[in-house]
Motif scaffolding. Structure first.
Motif, short mmCIF file in Angstrom:
data_model
loop_
_atom_site.label_atom_id
_atom_site.label_comp_id
_atom_site.label_asym_id
_atom_site.label_seq_id
_atom_site.Cartn_x
_atom_site.Cartn_y
_atom_site.Cartn_z
N LEU A 82 -24.67 90.65 -20.44
CA LEU A 82 -24.00 91.53 -21.39
C LEU A 82 -23.10 92.48 -20.62
O LEU A 82 -23.04 92.43 -19.40
CB LEU A 82 -25.04 92.29 -22.23
N GLY A 83 -22.42 93.34 -21.34
CA GLY A 83 -21.64 94.38 -20.70
C GLY A 83 -22.47 95.65 -20.62
O GLY A 83 -23.23 95.97 -21.54
N ALA A 84 -22.35 96.37 -19.53
CA ALA A 84 -23.10 97.62 -19.36
C ALA A 84 -22.26 98.61 -18.57
O ALA A 84 -21.71 98.27 -17.52
CB ALA A 84 -24.42 97.37 -18.63
N ASP A 85 -22.13 99.83 -19.09
CA ASP A 85 -21.34 100.90 -18.45
C ASP A 85 -19.94 100.43 -18.08
O ASP A 85 -19.43 100.72 -16.99
CB ASP A 85 -22.06 101.44 -17.22
N GLY A 86 -19.32 99.64 -18.97
CA GLY A 86 -17.96 99.18 -18.74
C GLY A 86 -17.83 98.01 -17.78
O GLY A 86 -16.72 97.63 -17.42
N VAL A 87 -18.94 97.44 -17.35
CA VAL A 87 -18.91 96.32 -16.42
C VAL A 87 -19.28 95.04 -17.17
O VAL A 87 -20.28 95.00 -17.88
CB VAL A 87 -19.89 96.54 -15.23
N ASP A 88 -18.48 94.00 -17.00
CA ASP A 88 -18.71 92.70 -17.63
C ASP A 88 -19.65 91.87 -16.77
O ASP A 88 -19.30 91.47 -15.67
CB ASP A 88 -17.37 91.99 -17.80
N PHE A 89 -20.85 91.62 -17.28
CA PHE A 89 -21.81 90.76 -16.59
C PHE A 89 -21.87 89.37 -17.22
O PHE A 89 -22.64 88.53 -16.78
CB PHE A 89 -23.21 91.40 -16.59
N TRP A 90 -21.08 89.15 -18.25
CA TRP A 90 -21.07 87.86 -18.97
C TRP A 90 -20.15 86.86 -18.28
O TRP A 90 -20.52 85.73 -18.01
CB TRP A 90 -20.63 88.10 -20.41
N SER A 91 -18.94 87.29 -17.99
CA SER A 91 -17.94 86.40 -17.39
C SER A 91 -18.28 86.08 -15.94
O SER A 91 -19.16 86.71 -15.35
CB SER A 91 -16.56 87.06 -17.43
N GLU A 92 -17.56 85.14 -15.41
CA GLU A 92 -17.71 84.80 -14.00
C GLU A 92 -16.33 84.72 -13.38
O GLU A 92 -15.78 83.65 -13.16
CB GLU A 92 -18.49 83.49 -13.84
N VAL A 93 -15.77 85.88 -13.17
CA VAL A 93 -14.46 86.02 -12.55
C VAL A 93 -14.59 87.01 -11.39
O VAL A 93 -15.62 87.68 -11.24
CB VAL A 93 -13.40 86.50 -13.57
N ARG A 94 -13.54 87.12 -10.63
CA ARG A 94 -13.57 87.93 -9.41
C ARG A 94 -14.03 89.37 -9.64
O ARG A 94 -14.77 89.92 -8.85
CB ARG A 94 -12.18 87.90 -8.79
N ARG A 95 -13.61 90.00 -10.71
CA ARG A 95 -13.90 91.42 -10.95
C ARG A 95 -15.00 91.66 -11.99
O ARG A 95 -14.93 92.60 -12.75
CB ARG A 95 -12.63 92.15 -11.37
N CYS A 96 -16.00 90.82 -12.01
CA CYS A 96 -17.12 91.05 -12.94
C CYS A 96 -18.36 91.45 -12.15
O CYS A 96 -18.40 91.32 -10.92
CB CYS A 96 -17.38 89.83 -13.82
N GLY A 97 -19.37 91.90 -12.87
CA GLY A 97 -20.61 92.30 -12.22
C GLY A 97 -21.49 91.12 -11.85
O GLY A 97 -21.27 89.99 -12.32
N LYS A 98 -22.47 91.40 -11.03
CA LYS A 98 -23.40 90.35 -10.59
C LYS A 98 -24.84 90.85 -10.75
O LYS A 98 -25.11 92.03 -10.56
CB LYS A 98 -23.16 89.98 -9.13
#
Length: 134
Positions: A82-98
């Motif tokens: 999901l998204g949390a604190d403005g960070v995208d943990f759903w996608s898998e792109v260079r600038r997403c969370g892990k």
């Protein structure tokens, strides 16, 4: 930092006699099955963005999930993101969370995984304790 606790319950139809499930852990995966039959396969390491249930089997051994289909490469079988604190943990792109593996323990019918959800800048957004019980 926020703390997240999640639980997934997976039911496997077994024979009439109660038996201990087989739990096998290696460097990257935990497999839980019953009497030689696979039940679930959980991948916690060597995953680029997030751990997930890679496979879930019917009692007759039929695999029910698809990992990273061609039209949705970022969908991994049974995952939690999901998204949390403005960070995208759903996608898998260079600038997403892990979601990063910290510690995993197994029980007679379960696994408990401790993870850190980290933003691209290295900031820890969430700390999760994920339990999967079969």
């Amino acid at each position: 930092m926020k703390i997240l606790q999640s639980t997934l319950l997976v039911l496997i139809v077994c024979g009439s006699q109660a038996q201990a499930l087989e739990v096998v852990k290696d460097q990257t995966t935990v497999k839980i099955g019953d009497n030689g039959k696979p039940g679930i396969e959980y991948r916690f390491a060597d995953v680029p963005f997030k751990p997930y249930v890679a496979q879930l089997y019917t009692p007759s051994g039929v695999a029910m999930l698809r990992d990273s289909p061609s039209d949705h490469k970022h969908h991994h079988s049974l995952m939690f993101a999901l998204g949390a604190d403005g960070v995208d943990f759903w996608s898998e792109v260079r600038r997403c969370g892990k979601q990063s593996h910290r510690k995993i323990e197994t029980g007679q019918d379960s696994l408990t995984h401790q993870l850190d959800w980290t933003a691209p800048d290295g900031r820890q957004v969430l700390s999760e304790e994920r339990t999967i019980r079969v």
